[in-house]
Write a protein that holds these residues in place. Structure first.
Motif, PDB file in Angstrom:
ATOM      1  N   ASP A 185      65.666  76.599 -60.469  1.00 14.14           N
ATOM      2  CA  ASP A 185      65.829  75.540 -59.483  1.00 14.14           C
ATOM      3  C   ASP A 185      66.009  74.201 -60.180  1.00 14.14           C
ATOM      4  O   ASP A 185      65.536  73.990 -61.301  1.00 14.14           O
ATOM      5  CB  ASP A 185      64.593  75.458 -58.573  1.00 14.14           C
ATOM      6  CG  ASP A 185      64.493  76.641 -57.630  1.00 14.14           C
ATOM      7  OD1 ASP A 185      65.519  77.304 -57.386  1.00 14.14           O
ATOM      8  OD2 ASP A 185      63.379  76.901 -57.139  1.00 14.14           O
ATOM      9  N   ARG A 186      66.653  73.279 -59.483  1.00 18.69           N
ATOM     10  CA  ARG A 186      66.890  71.956 -60.062  1.00 18.69           C
ATOM     11  C   ARG A 186      65.589  71.298 -60.517  1.00 18.69           C
ATOM     12  O   ARG A 186      65.530  70.670 -61.577  1.00 18.69           O
ATOM     13  CB  ARG A 186      67.593  71.060 -59.024  1.00 18.69           C
ATOM     14  CG  ARG A 186      67.812  69.629 -59.492  1.00 18.69           C
ATOM     15  CD  ARG A 186      68.601  68.835 -58.472  1.00 18.69           C
ATOM     16  NE  ARG A 186      67.894  68.698 -57.216  1.00 18.69           N
ATOM     17  CZ  ARG A 186      67.031  67.725 -56.946  1.00 18.69           C
ATOM     18  NH1 ARG A 186      66.743  66.807 -57.869  1.00 18.69           N
ATOM     19  NH2 ARG A 186      66.444  67.653 -55.764  1.00 18.69           N
ATOM     20  N   LEU A 187      64.514  71.440 -59.726  1.00 16.47           N
ATOM     21  CA  LEU A 187      63.264  70.750 -60.038  1.00 16.47           C
ATOM     22  C   LEU A 187      62.429  71.464 -61.101  1.00 16.47           C
ATOM     23  O   LEU A 187      61.425  70.913 -61.555  1.00 16.47           O
ATOM     24  CB  LEU A 187      62.436  70.591 -58.761  1.00 16.47           C
ATOM     25  CG  LEU A 187      63.061  69.730 -57.656  1.00 16.47           C
ATOM     26  CD1 LEU A 187      62.197  69.751 -56.406  1.00 16.47           C
ATOM     27  CD2 LEU A 187      63.277  68.307 -58.140  1.00 16.47           C
ATOM     28  N   THR A 188      62.815  72.673 -61.488  1.00 11.64           N
ATOM     29  CA  THR A 188      62.041  73.484 -62.423  1.00 11.64           C
ATOM     30  C   THR A 188      62.571  73.321 -63.840  1.00 11.64           C
ATOM     31  O   THR A 188      63.776  73.219 -64.057  1.00 11.64           O
ATOM     32  CB  THR A 188      62.102  74.969 -62.016  1.00 11.64           C
ATOM     33  OG1 THR A 188      61.662  75.090 -60.668  1.00 11.64           O
ATOM     34  CG2 THR A 188      61.226  75.823 -62.909  1.00 11.64           C
ATOM     35  N   GLY A 244      62.294  57.908 -58.381  1.00  9.76           N
ATOM     36  CA  GLY A 244      61.195  57.625 -59.290  1.00  9.76           C
ATOM     37  C   GLY A 244      61.055  58.749 -60.295  1.00  9.76           C
ATOM     38  O   GLY A 244      61.536  59.867 -60.080  1.00  9.76           O
ATOM     39  N   VAL A 245      60.384  58.474 -61.398  1.00  7.97           N
ATOM     40  CA  VAL A 245      60.190  59.494 -62.424  1.00  7.97           C
ATOM     41  C   VAL A 245      59.509  60.727 -61.843  1.00  7.97           C
ATOM     42  O   VAL A 245      59.813  61.866 -62.194  1.00  7.97           O
ATOM     43  CB  VAL A 245      59.361  58.916 -63.594  1.00  7.97           C
ATOM     44  CG1 VAL A 245      59.026  59.993 -64.618  1.00  7.97           C
ATOM     45  CG2 VAL A 245      60.118  57.779 -64.264  1.00  7.97           C
ATOM     46  N   HIS A 246      58.592  60.514 -60.894  1.00  4.82           N
ATOM     47  CA  HIS A 246      57.845  61.624 -60.305  1.00  4.82           C
ATOM     48  C   HIS A 246      58.709  62.506 -59.413  1.00  4.82           C
ATOM     49  O   HIS A 246      58.270  63.576 -59.010  1.00  4.82           O
ATOM     50  CB  HIS A 246      56.660  61.074 -59.495  1.00  4.82           C
ATOM     51  CG  HIS A 246      57.071  60.143 -58.386  1.00  4.82           C
ATOM     52  ND1 HIS A 246      57.581  58.896 -58.624  1.00  4.82           N
ATOM     53  CD2 HIS A 246      57.053  60.281 -57.043  1.00  4.82           C
ATOM     54  CE1 HIS A 246      57.856  58.297 -57.475  1.00  4.82           C
ATOM     55  NE2 HIS A 246      57.543  59.127 -56.496  1.00  4.82           N
ATOM     56  N   GLU A 247      59.926  62.080 -59.086  1.00  5.30           N
ATOM     57  CA  GLU A 247      60.802  62.870 -58.224  1.00  5.30           C
ATOM     58  C   GLU A 247      61.786  63.743 -58.999  1.00  5.30           C
ATOM     59  O   GLU A 247      62.528  64.512 -58.394  1.00  5.30           O
ATOM     60  CB  GLU A 247      61.605  61.946 -57.303  1.00  5.30           C
ATOM     61  CG  GLU A 247      60.757  61.220 -56.280  1.00  5.30           C
ATOM     62  CD  GLU A 247      61.616  60.381 -55.363  1.00  5.30           C
ATOM     63  OE1 GLU A 247      61.649  60.684 -54.163  1.00  5.30           O
ATOM     64  OE2 GLU A 247      62.256  59.432 -55.849  1.00  5.30           O
TER      65      GLU A 247
END
Length: 477
Positions: free
Chosen positions: A182-185, A395-398
């Protein structure tokens, strides 16, 4: 001996000449602006892409035959409103077989090529480089940064693993992914250097001869021991990427094992725990966080994220499954009914437009106040060239979630690739804890045999005698 200066190496070599023996299509259906090198630039820890013109070329699909061109765009392409597509057709930015159409009602026939030229805006991604774990003449094993999709898709084109690798190694090189994250992984991925190598590795992964271990960081104190979740998973909204535990979903099996638990450092958390001052948010009773090893036996989309949410310990910065604005104070714990799916989809669709995704981790000290305010959402401004709605920088957290593909191992022992623990899985300052994953000869094999799951089943082939009793117990811990 005299030194002779050499010419600088062109990091982005020119496009190779086209030696295709086939007849060229009409020039208008070739991308009129195909930037090379890709228009990357780095800013504030982000890899950005300057807006550019791009042409999408699509052959007529069977379901489009006999329909008007505006009807097709308005119903099939939902990235922009119907008014935009109507104007694009009138102004000639949408053409058929290389020629403008006389009307928005023009009928599309079998064999037609529809071309749409637009001013493309890509979201920023992380500026973190793609790590190389191993490379030989056949395969590159990479450590994928979080926040990057594998293939160009949706709003992403140049900001993708494939295009960044191509930009680094030359236009003519064609990287071939053998697995997908996944993109976020983040974590291990295999890139074939040629088709045969990619097919061989992909076949190994499909045939379930490759064992995988992920590392994640979840809300609260995850139970000790091997925790098994065998709940089936159903796709609820492909557009929003939402999946849930449902009885009519596809079979899915995961084994979880806690690596470490870190209680909250703030004494105020301890006081609130005893006084019940939790602002009505049930998840706040889940104190501290745990680092958990995940062993997926099947490979469903969002399988780890969905199973962890169902067990009551979602990944703590997951913008979907740990979002109280979407799932409410219980964060979807133990939920397997569909009566509120429509409301969940509605709330989730507002994220990034009217509201900022609000994962539970954003409520505590893990995210600085500056980054809590800095998030990707519509700014209300539009592009001066194409009127596209503009978004603020994420943001960095996203840019990713606390989920990392740490290890892939061939069951036959031919290869074994792994990375270290990501920074977010290391002990917090002032606390002791593991700095590497527990070293065991075959942790997944041992777990499966112990739990009676080492039965050689593949996706969708769960024996009828299996039950979910262990899961129900786990969900109540």
């Amino acid at each position: 001996m005299a030194l002779v200066p050499s010419s600088p190496v062109d990091r982005y070599p020119p496009k190779p000449p086209d030696k295709s023996p086939f007849q060229e299509p009409p020039p208008v259906v070739i991308t009129p602006c195909d930037p090379w090198p890709p228009p990357y630039y780095l800013e504030d820890g982000l890899r950005k892409v300057k807006p550019y013109h791009f042409t999408y070329n699509t052959y007529c699909k069977e379901r489009w035959r006999g329909r008007g061109i505006l009807d097709i765009f308005a119903s099939e392409f939902r990235d922009r409103p119907a008014e935009y597509y109507e104007q694009a057709i009138i102004e000639g930015r949408v053409v058929v077989n290389g020629k403008p159409v006389p009307s928005t009602e023009t009928i599309i026939k079998n064999g037609d090529v529809i071309s749409h030229t637009l001013h493309r805006h890509e979201p920023p991604s992380t500026a973190k480089p793609i790590g190389i774990v191993h490379e030989d003449e056949d395969i590159i094993v990479i450590d994928k940064p979080a926040g990057l999709p594998v293939h160009p898709a949706g709003r992403y084109n140049f900001n993708s693993i494939i295009e960044i690798l191509r930009a680094d190694r030359g236009y003519g090189w064609n990287p071939l992914p053998c697995n997908r994250l996944d993109r976020l992984t983040s974590g291990i991925m295999f890139i074939g250097k040629h088709r045969q190598a990619a097919e061989d590795m992909s076949a190994q992964i499909r045939e379930r001869t490759v064992k995988k271990e992920y590392i994640t960081r979840v809300v609260g104190e995850f139970p000790e021991g091997e925790i098994v979740c065998e709940k089936p998973i159903l796709q609820i909204s492909p557009k929003l990427g939402l999946n849930r535990v449902r009885a009519n979903g596809k079979e899915a099996k995961t084994v979880f094992k806690r690596l470490a638990y870190y209680p909250p450092k703030d004494d105020r958390e301890e006081l609130a725990h005893h006084t019940g001052e939790r602002n009505g948010m049930a998840w706040k009773n889940l104190r501290g966080y745990s680092i958990v090893r995940c062993f997926p036996i099947t490979g469903r989309t969002h399988q780890l994220r969905v199973h962890l949410q169902f067990l009551g310990h979602p990944i703590s910065n997951d913008p979907i499954y740990a979002n109280q604005r979407v799932f409410g104070p219980e964060l979807g714990r133990g939920h397997s009914e569909d009566e509120n799916d429509e409301d969940i989809v509605t709330r989730l669709s507002r994220m990034g437009k009217e509201e900022v995704a609000d994962a539970v981790a954003y409520h505590d000290e893990m995210v600085e106040a500056y980054n809590k305010r800095k998030a990707e959402k519509m700014t209300g401004e539009t592009c001066s060239i194409c009127d596209t709605a503009l978004y603020s920088d994420p943001g960095v957290h996203e840019l990713g979630i606390y989920l990392h593909a740490r290890r892939y191992r061939c069951e036959a022992g031919r290869w074994d690739y792994e990375t270290g623990l990501p920074d977010w899985a290391l002990p917090p300052p002032g606390m002791d804890g593991p700095t590497e994953s527990t070293q065991e000869t075959d942790p997944l094999g041992v777990d499966l045999k112990k739990l009676g799951l080492d039965d050689g089943t593949t996706d969708g082939e769960v024996p009828a005698t299996k039950t979910d009793e262990r899961v129900e117990i786990s969900a109540g811990t």
